[in-house]
Design an enzyme around this catalytic site. Sequence first.
Site, PDB file in Angstrom:
ATOM      1  N   GLY A 107       1.085  -1.211  -0.243  1.00 28.66           N
ATOM      2  CA  GLY A 107      -0.215  -0.220   0.219  1.00 28.66           C
ATOM      3  C   GLY A 107       1.258   1.298  -0.504  1.00 28.66           C
ATOM      4  O   GLY A 107       0.372   2.454   0.637  1.00 28.66           O
ATOM      5  N   SER A 108       1.625   1.518  -0.788  1.00 26.72           N
ATOM      6  CA  SER A 108       2.623   2.095  -0.826  1.00 26.72           C
ATOM      7  C   SER A 108       1.928   3.514  -1.508  1.00 26.72           C
ATOM      8  O   SER A 108       2.158   4.644  -1.125  1.00 26.72           O
ATOM      9  CB  SER A 108       4.317   2.154  -0.805  1.00 26.72           C
ATOM     10  OG  SER A 108       4.357   1.960  -2.754  1.00 26.72           O
ATOM     11  N   ASN A 109       1.513   2.642  -2.905  1.00 27.47           N
ATOM     12  CA  ASN A 109       0.642   3.363  -3.839  1.00 27.47           C
ATOM     13  C   ASN A 109      -0.459   4.285  -2.316  1.00 27.47           C
ATOM     14  O   ASN A 109      -0.638   5.739  -2.501  1.00 27.47           O
ATOM     15  CB  ASN A 109      -0.069   3.429  -4.523  1.00 27.47           C
ATOM     16  CG  ASN A 109       0.911   3.212  -6.230  1.00 27.47           C
ATOM     17  OD1 ASN A 109       1.430   4.565  -6.489  1.00 27.47           O
ATOM     18  ND2 ASN A 109       1.903   2.606  -6.342  1.00 27.47           N
ATOM     19  N   LEU A 118      -9.135 -10.106 -11.189  1.00 27.85           N
ATOM     20  CA  LEU A 118      -9.466  -8.967 -11.766  1.00 27.85           C
ATOM     21  C   LEU A 118     -11.268  -8.441 -11.467  1.00 27.85           C
ATOM     22  O   LEU A 118     -12.310  -9.079 -10.330  1.00 27.85           O
ATOM     23  CB  LEU A 118     -10.279 -10.126 -13.226  1.00 27.85           C
ATOM     24  CG  LEU A 118     -10.752  -9.465 -14.476  1.00 27.85           C
ATOM     25  CD1 LEU A 118      -9.752  -8.944 -14.818  1.00 27.85           C
ATOM     26  CD2 LEU A 118     -10.883 -10.606 -14.772  1.00 27.85           C
ATOM     27  N   ILE A 119     -11.593  -7.181 -11.741  1.00 32.12           N
ATOM     28  CA  ILE A 119     -12.269  -6.192 -11.553  1.00 32.12           C
ATOM     29  C   ILE A 119     -13.878  -7.013 -12.419  1.00 32.12           C
ATOM     30  O   ILE A 119     -13.976  -7.002 -12.990  1.00 32.12           O
ATOM     31  CB  ILE A 119     -12.362  -5.201 -12.124  1.00 32.12           C
ATOM     32  CG1 ILE A 119     -11.414  -4.528 -11.691  1.00 32.12           C
ATOM     33  CG2 ILE A 119     -13.151  -3.887 -11.215  1.00 32.12           C
ATOM     34  CD1 ILE A 119     -11.040  -4.660  -9.499  1.00 32.12           C
ATOM     35  N   ASN A 164      -6.344   1.969 -12.713  1.00 32.38           N
ATOM     36  CA  ASN A 164      -5.620   1.182 -12.442  1.00 32.38           C
ATOM     37  C   ASN A 164      -3.944   1.798 -13.425  1.00 32.38           C
ATOM     38  O   ASN A 164      -4.088   2.795 -13.573  1.00 32.38           O
ATOM     39  CB  ASN A 164      -5.630  -0.651 -13.114  1.00 32.38           C
ATOM     40  CG  ASN A 164      -4.667  -0.655 -12.690  1.00 32.38           C
ATOM     41  OD1 ASN A 164      -4.167  -1.126 -11.272  1.00 32.38           O
ATOM     42  ND2 ASN A 164      -3.821  -2.022 -13.021  1.00 32.38           N
ATOM     43  N   HIS A 202      -0.030   0.129 -13.501  1.00 33.12           N
ATOM     44  CA  HIS A 202       0.142  -0.677 -14.294  1.00 33.12           C
ATOM     45  C   HIS A 202       2.196  -0.411 -14.205  1.00 33.12           C
ATOM     46  O   HIS A 202       2.355   0.664 -14.404  1.00 33.12           O
ATOM     47  CB  HIS A 202       0.273  -0.950 -15.489  1.00 33.12           C
ATOM     48  CG  HIS A 202       0.453  -2.528 -15.923  1.00 33.12           C
ATOM     49  ND1 HIS A 202       0.409  -3.485 -15.247  1.00 33.12           N
ATOM     50  CD2 HIS A 202       1.831  -2.783 -16.421  1.00 33.12           C
ATOM     51  CE1 HIS A 202       1.364  -4.369 -15.719  1.00 33.12           C
ATOM     52  NE2 HIS A 202       1.903  -3.824 -16.756  1.00 33.12           N
ATOM     53  N   ASP A 204      -5.206  -4.472 -17.994  1.00 32.79           N
ATOM     54  CA  ASP A 204      -4.653  -3.470 -18.377  1.00 32.79           C
ATOM     55  C   ASP A 204      -4.607  -3.230 -19.717  1.00 32.79           C
ATOM     56  O   ASP A 204      -4.142  -2.724 -20.541  1.00 32.79           O
ATOM     57  CB  ASP A 204      -3.162  -4.403 -18.811  1.00 32.79           C
ATOM     58  CG  ASP A 204      -2.252  -4.522 -17.315  1.00 32.79           C
ATOM     59  OD1 ASP A 204      -3.309  -4.142 -16.621  1.00 32.79           O
ATOM     60  OD2 ASP A 204      -1.872  -5.610 -17.353  1.00 32.79           O
ATOM     61  N   GLU A 214       5.335   6.420  -9.961  1.00 30.44           N
ATOM     62  CA  GLU A 214       4.341   6.004  -9.433  1.00 30.44           C
ATOM     63  C   GLU A 214       3.652   6.938  -8.090  1.00 30.44           C
ATOM     64  O   GLU A 214       2.592   7.566  -8.354  1.00 30.44           O
ATOM     65  CB  GLU A 214       3.810   4.529  -8.494  1.00 30.44           C
ATOM     66  CG  GLU A 214       4.086   3.184 -10.086  1.00 30.44           C
ATOM     67  CD  GLU A 214       3.580   2.258  -9.104  1.00 30.44           C
ATOM     68  OE1 GLU A 214       3.314   2.244  -8.738  1.00 30.44           O
ATOM     69  OE2 GLU A 214       4.753   1.371  -9.822  1.00 30.44           O
TER      70      GLU A 214
END
Length: 192
Positions: free
Chosen positions: A11-13, A88-89, A103, A105, A146, A175
Site C-alpha cells: 500500500g505505498s501508493n 480482475l474487476i 489502475n 501498472h 491492462d 508511481e
Amino acid sequence: MNLAIFVSGSGSNARTIIDRFQAHPEYGITVVLLVSNKATAGALMIAAERDVPSLVVKRDAFYQSEELLADLKFFDVDFIALAGFLWLIPPYLIKAFPNRMLNIHPALLPAYGGKGMYGPNVHRAVKANGETESGITIHYVNEAYDEGDYVFQAAVRLDAEDTPEQIAERVLRLEHGNYWRVLRRLAASSRE
Ligand code: GRF
C-alpha cells in the site's frame, strides 16, 4: 470526489495518495474507503493510522454477489483507484463505475501487461529483455487486464546494471509522484 482505493499489498501508493489528499483538502478529493482483498495487507494499517475506513472483501462475495456495491454506496464513493489490487474487476463493478475507475501498472503498456504481469514479474521481464527504459501507465479499467484507455504514461531511464529490485524502486518512485496528480487532474476536469 470521494475516492476508494483498492489494494492487495503493502500500500505505498495508497499511503502517498491518502497523505497528499489529507494534507490538501483544497484539491477536493477525500479518500473515504480502502478496500483490500487480503486481511494481512499492510495497506490496512496505513488506512487505520490515517482514520480511513477499510474493509476486506472475500473472493466469493466479490465475484458471486454485488454486496460491495452497497458498501461503496454507503461511503458515497464516486471514483475508484486500484493501487496494486490483483483481482480482475467483475463486470458489475465496472458497470457501476464507468470511466470512474483507474489502475496503475508498473510498466509502459502495452508492453509488459496482461495476465501474470504484475509486481516482480514485470521488472524481471524488463531486465531479461535488456530494456533501457521502463515506466508507468495509468489507465481506465475494463473487463480485460491492462487494456482500458490510457490516461497517463511516464518513463524512467534504466542503467544496464540495474537489478529488477532497483528497477522496481525507480518505477515505484514514479508511481508515487504521479498517481495523485492524475487523480487530482481528473477530479478537477470533472468539475468543469
Ligand atoms: C505497484 O507497483 C503498482 O503499479 C502495481 O502494484 C504495486 C503496488 O505497490 N499495480 P504498493 O502496494 O502501492 O506499494
